[in-house]
Design an enzyme around this catalytic site. Structure first.
Site, short mmCIF file in Angstrom:
data_model
loop_
_atom_site.label_atom_id
_atom_site.label_comp_id
_atom_site.label_asym_id
_atom_site.label_seq_id
_atom_site.Cartn_x
_atom_site.Cartn_y
_atom_site.Cartn_z
N GLU A 84 2.47 4.94 -4.07
CA GLU A 84 2.42 5.86 -5.23
C GLU A 84 3.75 6.55 -5.49
O GLU A 84 4.02 6.81 -6.68
CB GLU A 84 1.30 6.89 -5.01
CG GLU A 84 -0.09 6.31 -5.07
CD GLU A 84 -0.42 5.37 -3.91
OE1 GLU A 84 0.08 5.60 -2.80
OE2 GLU A 84 -1.13 4.39 -4.13
N ASP A 88 -9.04 3.92 -1.88
CA ASP A 88 -9.94 4.37 -0.79
C ASP A 88 -11.24 4.96 -1.33
O ASP A 88 -11.42 6.19 -1.37
CB ASP A 88 -9.21 5.38 0.09
CG ASP A 88 -8.01 4.75 0.78
OD1 ASP A 88 -7.92 3.51 0.82
OD2 ASP A 88 -7.15 5.51 1.28
N ASP A 137 0.86 -1.19 0.00
CA ASP A 137 0.00 0.00 0.00
C ASP A 137 0.89 1.24 0.00
O ASP A 137 2.12 1.14 0.15
CB ASP A 137 -0.88 -0.06 1.27
CG ASP A 137 -1.91 1.03 1.30
OD1 ASP A 137 -2.28 1.54 0.24
OD2 ASP A 137 -2.35 1.38 2.43
C1 GLC Z 1 -4.59 3.37 3.01
C2 GLC Z 1 -5.13 2.17 2.23
C3 GLC Z 1 -6.16 1.45 3.04
C4 GLC Z 1 -5.52 1.01 4.37
C5 GLC Z 1 -4.98 2.22 5.11
C6 GLC Z 1 -4.22 1.84 6.37
O1 GLC Z 1 -5.58 4.31 3.18
O2 GLC Z 1 -5.63 2.56 0.98
O3 GLC Z 1 -6.64 0.33 2.33
O4 GLC Z 1 -6.47 0.37 5.15
O5 GLC Z 1 -4.09 2.95 4.27
O6 GLC Z 1 -3.18 0.98 6.08
#
Ligand code: GLC
Length: 823
Positions: A435, A508, A432
């Protein structure tokens, strides 16, 4: 040096903007009127002065700039431009390999043009103004430059902004480009590719998390693709600035694109996938239902959630641990308070059939007592700014440094870091924030340096591939460590080709009906952008869905290749039972449907891996010639034979459904429909319109609570009568190893054809794998005659049953060659 008259000629006529029209390119011009800039640097290719040929490669020159045109295959032509005549090193993270099918390349020249031809495509270059166009073998124009390719020096960073502008006709429409949360048809949109962390993104927000610089043009029923393989910030304009132009340009790098011929949209997608690769066969469990939450902790909570799935008999294969499983958000560590015995926990979960997926972010906490940071620091693996300072920024753990995943050594190091997690019992990795996301500033500054696999570059060049290289490192690490076991990875960011390393989710999103609609569109768009293994946060990540929205999202989720429910930490509980009845029961029914269809979905994945077919296929891909289909975005084909029409609005009792040409059956009622038109289908909450193509054989299995709960004793083959011959595929293998790449698999093709008094099903088998079950249970729908005889490989099968609706059931050996059902 140019004189002023020449300079005026060089100004892009596109930039004569209408009043109030505000565009980035326009802004640049308006802010830099001709009087203040001195010599305008935007330059167009001029007339062609010379050319050289080298096999299937042709280089044309206007005296200064050069354009290289290469025949990649009969249907793919590559174009590159070198503004000052020197091409950049030829390197791509996206390209997986070239399909080496070149039958014949011809080169011809007349007074006005050069023409490079394959049996399928002509590439024409005009001598006077260096315009490049592509026609098919009947000389039908597919795609043409509106103006010569052009470029503009970037004084600050070096290199060039590079531009390509194409003719766009009144009837031309545009598709693909990754994950844009907007209408499916992109005509009338101007879009940017720059990977961005977009919490609670809105409809039309741009850019989002991924950069897939590949689009499909569709005109008069014929499709072509353009893959602009450039990792810098890229821009696409589909008839916005001028109604008769489409254009793409970049803030740096090379003008380097592939023209991909169709004329079927499916062929364009297949060929793009030949260039950039497909997802490997996922482990079977990864196609089951996944339950995620930010975050399940402590360990007792994780166990409780998993056990509730089992107690309530709602199938589920995977549970996720979000950032709170770590010690102070330090990657590759465990929070001792919440997870004192991770190995035991993961073992207990395994005992009840759960796989565990854990999150790993790129930000490594700056902490000299933390082994990952120490190793990264001492090996010089973290990104640095132009003046050699470390790239530091705040993410979940506080102050962090970031591995340079574009360095092959760093990727290798990163891969080995997963050793301990795997030994603890972790089954999959979720990447995650790649980017890369940085709190406050959004992402890295432009001047951060990257290795770029020894092709060095600033963050301007590496930004859009950073996430892809992170998940590549993860995937390759898992592959090495797990040996013959298939890795499972999921990533947020990506660039073209990311599908070779990971599944993807759309980020998200929000718990609204509008987002449910977007979820449907985004998965279709990702799918035709080469990313079949995609899904959305079922239920919406932020905000609160009600039971109805959650249930409708689960229904759609059954037909997204990745089926994962996820929610933010500040929302109420969000498991399939959280909304009580009737929602819980309906969610169970649909998750069970996902498991029943597992053999079908697995086979669709095989067709993706092996034949480059997307798993999810929009209507326009099935029937491109109908203009009205260019705008149909709320239904799709799931694999070859199932048409899915999700319910995307609250409190509706029916919805309009378009069935493509041919005969279809309602999956639930077996009612037959003659397609090519719209129907109104009722949509009670416990149902969602699903149709099966006549002639299809849909393989189904008994419901399991997780994909390898028990050995199957028989497989169901559901066949729907058709008078037209139809082929269906059933693929089988070990489910979790790479043996299929050594031909240990079984690919079965069913050929079905019927007449007034018979239905024939033939089975052709290819491959070395032997499934454990021995029998098929056949269920035959839609027979237009009364059955008097069933023959299996010529022998009469006396044991069969017929119900009041003329549904026929009987068993056969899994090895049958021919079944004849006779009146
Ligand atoms: C980001 C991700 C989400 C995750 C969060 C905490 O917002 O997109 O899926 O739960 O981080 O890790």
């Amino acid at each position: 040096m140019e004189n002023l008259t020449n300079i005026n000629n060089l100004i892009d006529p596109d930039l004569k903007l209408k009043e109030n029209q505000h565009t980035e390119e326009g802004e640049k011009f308006l802010n830099n009127p001709i009087v203040t800039v001195g010599p305008v640097t935007k330059q167009y290719l001029r007339s062609v002065k010379s050319y050289v040929t080298d096999g299937n490669r042709f280089v044309f020159s206007d005296g200064v700039s050069k354009v290289q045109i290469s025949v990649i295959s009969d249907e793919i032509i590559r174009v590159r431009m070198a503004p000052q005549g020197t091409f950049l090193a030829d390197f791509s993270y996206a390209i997986n390999g070239y399909p080496h099918k070149i039958t014949l390349v011809k080169f011809a020249e007349d007074e006005n043009i050069y023409k490079i031809s394959t049996p399928k495509v002509n590439c024409i270059i005009t001598k006077a103004d260096f315009l490049i166009s592509f026609t098919d073998s009947n000389n039908h124009m597919m795609n043409a430059d509106a103006k010569a390719m052009h470029f503009e020096e970037n004084v600050q960073f070096g290199g060039y902004y590079v531009y390509c502008s194409k003719v766009c006709t009144n009837t031309e429409d545009f598709y693909a480009l990754g994950d844009k949360p907007t209408e499916f048809n992109l005509r009338g949109k101007r879009l940017v590719l720059w990977n961005t962390d977009t919490y609670a993104f809105a409809k039309n927000q741009d850019p989002l998390y991924r950069s897939i610089p590949f689009y499909i043009g569709l005109n008069e029923g014929k499709s072509y693709g353009i893959f602009f393989d450039n990792t810098f910030k890229t821009h696409f304009d589909f008839a916005v600035e001028l109604k008769d132009r489409s254009s793409f340009w970049s803030d740096g790098g090379e003008l380097n694109y592939y023209y991909i011929h169709g004329p079927e949209m499916m062929d364009v997608v297949k060929r793009y996938s030949q260039l950039t690769g497909t997802h490997q066969m996922p482990p079977m469990w990864a196609l089951g239902f996944h339950q995620c939450r930010w975050s399940y902790y402590p360990d007792s909570k994780v166990k409780e959630i998993a056990q509730t799935f089992r107690d309530k008999k709602i199938p589920c294969d995977a549970i996720y641990l979000d950032i709170d499983y770590m010690n102070g958000y330090r990657c590759f560590t465990w929070n001792q308070r919440y997870f004192p015995e991770p190995k035991k926990l993961l073992g207990d979960l395994k005992d009840i059939g759960f796989k565990t997926v854990v999150i790993i972010d790129p930000g490594i906490k700056v902490d000299d007592n933390y082994w990952v940071f120490k190793e990264g620091k001492s090996n010089n693996y973290f990104c640095r700014r132009s003046d050699d300072y470390f790239m530091e920024g705040n993410v979940w753990p506080g102050r962090c440094q970031f591995p340079d995943f574009t360095n092959p050594k760093v990727r290798d190091w990163w891969g080995w870091l997963f050793k301990e997690l795997l030994e603890t019992g972790v089954d999959g990795i979720w990447n995650d924030m790649n980017e890369p996301a940085v709190f406050g500033s959004g992402t890295f500054p432009d001047d951060v340096r990257h290795n770029f696999d020894h092709h060095r570059g600033s963050h301007r060049k590496a930004h859009n591939v950073y996430g892809m290289q992170m998940v590549r490192a993860t995937y390759e690490g898992l592959k090495k460590l797990q040996k013959n076991k298939r890795p499972f990875t999921i990533t947020r960011a990506g660039y073209s080709g990311v599908q070779r390393y990971s599944s993807v989710w759309t980020g998200d999103n929000v718990a609204t009906w509008e987002h449910l609609k977007l979820a449907n569109i985004m998965c279709q768009r990702l799918s035709i952008s080469g990313i079949s293994f995609c899904g959305t946060d079922i239920g919406g990540f932020t905000g609160e869905p009600d039971g109805e929205l959650f249930t409708r999202w689960i229904q759609l989720g059954v037909f997204t290749p990745l089926m994962r429910a996820h929610s933010a930490g500040d929302t109420r509980e969000r498991e399939p039972w959280s909304f009580g009845e009737p929602f819980e029961g309906i969610c169970r029914k649909f998750i069970e449907l996902r498991y029943k269809l597992m053999p079908y979905l697995y086979s669709a994945f095989w067709q993706h891996y092996k034949y480059q077919l997307p798993v999810v296929r929009p209507i326009v891909m099935l029937e491109s010639h109908e203009h009205i289909n260019h705008y149909r975005e709320d239904e799709f084909s799931f694999g070859d034979n199932i048409l899915v029409c999700p319910v995307l609005q609250p409190s509706i009792h029916n919805r309009k459904v378009y069935l493509p040409q041919g005969a279809w059956y309602d999956y639930w009622t077996n009612q037959k429909y003659s397609g090519g038109k719209e129907f109104v289908i009722s949509t009670p909450l416990d149902s969602m319109p699903i149709f099966v193509k006549a002639g299809a054989v849909i393989p189904e299995m008994e419901v399991m609570q997780y994909t390898d709960e028990f050995e199957l004793e028989e497989l169901f083959l559901k066949t729907w009568f058709s008078v037209h011959p139809v082929k269906s595929v059933l693929y089988e293998d070990h489910g979790d190893t790479f043996a299929y790449q050594q031909d240990i698999f079984l690919e079965k093709t069913f050929n079905v054809f019927g007449s007034n008094g018979s239905l024939i099903i033939e089975q052709v088998m290819d491959g070395l794998y032997t499934p454990r079950y021995e029998k098929y249970r056949h269920i035959i729908y839609g027979l237009p005659f009364k059955v008097s005889k069933v023959l299996i490989d010529g022998k009469e099968q006396k044991k069969y049953s017929l119900d009041t609706r003329n549904v026929l059931e009987f068993s056969s050996s899994k090895k049958f060659k021919k079944i004849e059902i006779l009146a």
